[in-house]
Motif scaffolding. Structure first.
Motif, PDB file in Angstrom:
ATOM      1  N   TYR A   1       0.809  -1.218   0.000  1.00 50.84           N
ATOM      2  CA  TYR A   1       0.000   0.000   0.000  1.00 50.84           C
ATOM      3  C   TYR A   1       0.845   1.272   0.000  1.00 50.84           C
ATOM      4  CZ  TYR A   1      -3.563  -3.419   1.063  1.00 50.84           C
ATOM      5  OH  TYR A   1      -4.384  -4.520   1.000  1.00 50.84           O
ATOM      6  N   GLY A   2       2.129   1.159  -0.277  1.00 54.22           N
ATOM      7  CA  GLY A   2       2.957   2.352  -0.415  1.00 54.22           C
ATOM      8  C   GLY A   2       2.592   3.109  -1.683  1.00 54.22           C
ATOM      9  N   TRP A   3       2.632   4.435  -1.636  1.00 50.13           N
ATOM     10  CA  TRP A   3       2.231   5.237  -2.791  1.00 50.13           C
ATOM     11  C   TRP A   3       3.094   4.962  -4.017  1.00 50.13           C
ATOM     12  CZ3 TRP A   3      -2.343   6.896  -3.201  1.00 50.13           C
ATOM     13  CH2 TRP A   3      -3.052   7.461  -2.131  1.00 50.13           C
ATOM     14  N   SER A   4       4.374   4.663  -3.832  1.00 48.12           N
ATOM     15  CA  SER A   4       5.220   4.401  -4.998  1.00 48.12           C
ATOM     16  C   SER A   4       4.753   3.134  -5.715  1.00 48.12           C
ATOM     17  CB  SER A   4       6.688   4.268  -4.578  1.00 48.12           C
ATOM     18  OG  SER A   4       6.900   3.115  -3.785  1.00 48.12           O
ATOM     19  N   ARG A   5       4.341   2.131  -4.968  1.00 42.01           N
ATOM     20  CA  ARG A   5       3.850   0.896  -5.584  1.00 42.01           C
ATOM     21  C   ARG A   5       2.480   1.101  -6.222  1.00 42.01           C
ATOM     22  NH1 ARG A   5       5.887  -4.509  -2.536  1.00 42.01           N
ATOM     23  NH2 ARG A   5       7.966  -3.768  -1.924  1.00 42.01           N
ATOM     24  N   LEU A   6       1.639   1.874  -5.578  1.00 44.41           N
ATOM     25  CA  LEU A   6       0.317   2.148  -6.147  1.00 44.41           C
ATOM     26  C   LEU A   6       0.444   2.927  -7.454  1.00 44.41           C
ATOM     27  CD1 LEU A   6      -1.525   3.090  -2.836  1.00 44.41           C
ATOM     28  CD2 LEU A   6      -1.894   1.035  -4.200  1.00 44.41           C
ATOM     29  N   ALA A   7       1.344   3.904  -7.480  1.00 43.67           N
ATOM     30  CA  ALA A   7       1.553   4.675  -8.706  1.00 43.67           C
ATOM     31  C   ALA A   7       2.114   3.797  -9.816  1.00 43.67           C
ATOM     32  CB  ALA A   7       2.500   5.848  -8.434  1.00 43.67           C
ATOM     33  N   ALA A   8       2.980   2.853  -9.470  1.00 42.68           N
ATOM     34  CA  ALA A   8       3.520   1.932 -10.475  1.00 42.68           C
ATOM     35  C   ALA A   8       2.409   1.069 -11.064  1.00 42.68           C
ATOM     36  CB  ALA A   8       4.614   1.053  -9.858  1.00 42.68           C
ATOM     37  N   ARG A   9       1.464   0.659 -10.219  1.00 40.03           N
ATOM     38  CA  ARG A   9       0.321  -0.114 -10.705  1.00 40.03           C
ATOM     39  C   ARG A   9      -0.546   0.736 -11.633  1.00 40.03           C
ATOM     40  NH1 ARG A   9      -3.424  -2.232  -6.635  1.00 40.03           N
ATOM     41  NH2 ARG A   9      -4.158  -3.448  -8.416  1.00 40.03           N
ATOM     42  N   LEU A  10      -0.758   1.993 -11.268  1.00 38.08           N
ATOM     43  CA  LEU A  10      -1.544   2.892 -12.112  1.00 38.08           C
ATOM     44  C   LEU A  10      -0.850   3.115 -13.452  1.00 38.08           C
ATOM     45  CD1 LEU A  10      -3.847   4.861 -12.639  1.00 38.08           C
ATOM     46  CD2 LEU A  10      -2.578   6.597 -11.338  1.00 38.08           C
ATOM     47  N   HIS A  11       0.455   3.290 -13.417  1.00 37.91           N
ATOM     48  CA  HIS A  11       1.230   3.498 -14.632  1.00 37.91           C
ATOM     49  C   HIS A  11       1.115   2.290 -15.553  1.00 37.91           C
ATOM     50  CE1 HIS A  11       5.039   3.735 -17.022  1.00 37.91           C
ATOM     51  NE2 HIS A  11       4.723   5.020 -17.036  1.00 37.91           N
ATOM     52  N   ALA A  12       1.270   1.097 -14.988  1.00 35.62           N
ATOM     53  CA  ALA A  12       1.162  -0.127 -15.790  1.00 35.62           C
ATOM     54  C   ALA A  12      -0.244  -0.302 -16.348  1.00 35.62           C
ATOM     55  CB  ALA A  12       1.551  -1.330 -14.933  1.00 35.62           C
ATOM     56  N   TYR A  13      -1.237   0.043 -15.556  1.00 35.81           N
ATOM     57  CA  TYR A  13      -2.627  -0.068 -16.012  1.00 35.81           C
ATOM     58  C   TYR A  13      -2.890   0.867 -17.187  1.00 35.81           C
ATOM     59  CZ  TYR A  13      -7.749   0.147 -15.823  1.00 35.81           C
ATOM     60  OH  TYR A  13      -9.078   0.115 -16.139  1.00 35.81           O
ATOM     61  N   CYS A  14      -2.385   2.099 -17.101  1.00 41.01           N
ATOM     62  CA  CYS A  14      -2.554   3.051 -18.206  1.00 41.01           C
ATOM     63  C   CYS A  14      -1.872   2.521 -19.476  1.00 41.01           C
ATOM     64  CB  CYS A  14      -1.976   4.413 -17.821  1.00 41.01           C
ATOM     65  SG  CYS A  14      -2.945   5.310 -16.590  1.00 41.01           S
ATOM     66  N   ARG A  15      -0.706   1.916 -19.326  1.00 39.19           N
ATOM     67  CA  ARG A  15      -0.025   1.324 -20.478  1.00 39.19           C
ATOM     68  C   ARG A  15      -0.883   0.238 -21.123  1.00 39.19           C
ATOM     69  NH1 ARG A  15       4.002   4.071 -22.932  1.00 39.19           N
ATOM     70  NH2 ARG A  15       5.651   4.730 -21.497  1.00 39.19           N
ATOM     71  N   ARG A  16      -1.488  -0.584 -20.282  1.00 40.41           N
ATOM     72  CA  ARG A  16      -2.337  -1.648 -20.821  1.00 40.41           C
ATOM     73  C   ARG A  16      -3.547  -1.082 -21.550  1.00 40.41           C
ATOM     74  NH1 ARG A  16      -1.370  -3.993 -15.749  1.00 40.41           N
ATOM     75  NH2 ARG A  16      -3.484  -3.519 -15.045  1.00 40.41           N
ATOM     76  N   MET A  17      -4.149  -0.040 -20.978  1.00 37.43           N
ATOM     77  CA  MET A  17      -5.309   0.573 -21.629  1.00 37.43           C
ATOM     78  C   MET A  17      -4.913   1.205 -22.962  1.00 37.43           C
ATOM     79  SD  MET A  17      -8.005   0.015 -19.780  1.00 37.43           S
ATOM     80  CE  MET A  17      -7.261  -1.600 -19.488  1.00 37.43           C
TER      81      MET A  17
END
Length: 445
Positions: free
Chosen positions: A418-434
């Motif tokens: 639940y660290g913000w750096s990990r959450l942002a990495a997940r968001l970044h990867a999700y945007c790439r997939r979209m």
């Protein structure tokens, strides 16, 4: 379209963004900071609203903010404050700024009444008046920035209306709902409007992000959407600070509990579905327990508990985010009052994880997802939200100080998720997939 090795361009539409210090602004402060560190070219469209004096957050490095009029009453107040600033050459506090845990002054109460009145006619509330100036600014920004991804930060719902307005003009539109648009607290006269907007967003948006699995499941059931389109992006804690404070927490907890006392801390807002009266009653009945509360707009009935406590219950009023984090590191046990609805989890619960302090979670619903989280984290205890249950647990902690010491560490692996750096990495990867999915779809149209 940005290639795999080219920096992604994101345009975020957010009503609350630094220097404001609201919970939503804090969420996007961390996410945008970490996205910029990942190399994202990040632009933000936000209203031009002065922050309360002393409660400011800095705009993260690498983020470009574009501001336009907030419209309506908020826009008028902003112009008035900027004019006053030019005349006095000093940064003024807003008329409803809190110097402590007292009520708003008469001007603050007047503004609040006017905002409520506007909210009877403007959807979703007075902030809906931002839609016209923001709509014009957004159209121009899309031409200038040419974003790969547009993100609409709900709350308020006006950002979702803006996203629908320009959805056809951007490759990817991510609606960061957080919570459902149609929720239990939605005013009765706006429920139909909220339901229609939520349905439209779920139908049109490329992707959707929410803060809990329960909200994801609710949206999937309501609108029969593909669950793979919905990203669960929890709230988080700042994991970039050196260490999580656990050793210091353990040492302080051991000293305090062996001295026969515990200092509790609650930070955040109170709502009808998160009432603190039971907690106050429990603390009053235990002479060895102190409670500090950092919350805005404290009701007079709450202040009465402080007067009866002999100094053991203290209200600090609204505090800057950095000061809140300091207070969390200085207490013995952090208190979380669960919501009376299972589709939401208080964001401060995740923020607490960065303190290295044990958490006392008060279960306020028969089905509470926080109970499972507490078991995963091993960073504290859960109990029913009633006076006897809270007093029984606190008494047990006073009698067994080692329990407080042991709970200060928790499961580091489970917490790190639940660290913000990990959450942002997940968001970044999700945007790439979209983005990749959109490109693939275009090639086959």
């Amino acid at each position: 379209m940005t290639g795999a090795d080219t920096p992604m361009r994101i345009l975020l539409v957010a009503y609350d963004y630094p220097p404001l210090g609201s919970p939503q602004a804090i969420r996007w402060y961390y996410l945008s900071r970490e996205l910029a560190r990942l190399g994202v070219e990040l632009h933000v469209l936000a209203p031009d609203i002065p922050a309360r004096d002393g409660n400011n957050l800095a705009v993260p490095a690498g983020v470009t903010v574009h501001r336009c009029s907030a419209g309506g009453l908020a826009g008028w107040r902003a112009r008035r404050e900027y004019a006053l600033h030019r005349e006095t050459s000093s940064v003024p506090a807003t008329d409803d700024a809190h110097a402590g845990p007292t009520h708003l002054n008469w001007k603050g109460r007047l503004y609040q009444r006017l905002e409520r009145l506007i909210g009877c006619w403007v959807y979703p509330d007075s902030r809906g008046l931002w839609r016209m100036p923001a709509g014009k600014a957004l159209e121009m920004l899309i031409d200038a920035v040419r974003p790969d991804v547009l993100i609409s930060s709900h709350e308020p719902a006006v950002t979702l209306q803006l996203g629908l307005q320009v959805a056809a003009r951007v490759p990817v539109w991510l609606a960061d709902l957080g919570d459902p648009v149609l929720a239990g607290y939605t005013p009765r006269h706006w429920r139909r409007r909220a339901g229609e907007l939520e349905a439209a967003v779920c139908r049109v948006a490329t992707g959707i992000s929410v803060t809990t699995e329960a909200t994801r499941d609710l949206l999937v059931a309501r609108h029969e959407i593909d669950a793979s389109r919905v990203l669960v992006l929890h709230q988080g804690f700042d994991d970039t600070c050196p260490g999580d404070g656990a050793p210091e927490a353990a040492s302080r907890a051991e000293g305090a509990t062996r001295a026969g006392e515990l200092h509790l801390l609650y930070t955040g807002r109170f709502y009808p579905f998160r009432d603190p009266i039971v907690l106050f009653d429990a603390v009053l009945g235990l002479e060895s327990i102190r409670l500090t509360v950092a919350a805005p707009e404290v009701k007079s009935e709450y202040l009465a508990y402080a007067e009866r406590s002999g100094g053991r219950i203290v209200f600090l009023g609204e505090q800057p985010h950095t000061r809140v984090l300091e207070l969390q590191r200085q207490c013995d046990v952090l208190v979380n009052i669960g919501n009376a609805m299972n589709a939401q989890i208080p964001g401060k619960l995740f923020e607490y994880l960065g303190s290295g302090k044990p958490i006392l979670h008060c279960q306020n619903s028969a089905v509470d997802p926080v109970v499972d989280l507490m078991q995963q984290w091993q960073r504290g205890w859960s109990c029913r939200y009633d006076r006897d249950a809270i007093q029984s647990l606190l008494t047990a902690l006073l009698d067994s100080p080692q329990r407080v010491v042991d709970a200060a560490t928790g499961d580091a692996t489970a917490i790190a998720h639940y660290g913000w750096s990990r959450l942002a990495a997940r968001l970044h990867a999700y945007c790439r997939r979209m983005m990749a999915r959109t490109t693939h779809s275009c090639r086959h149209d």
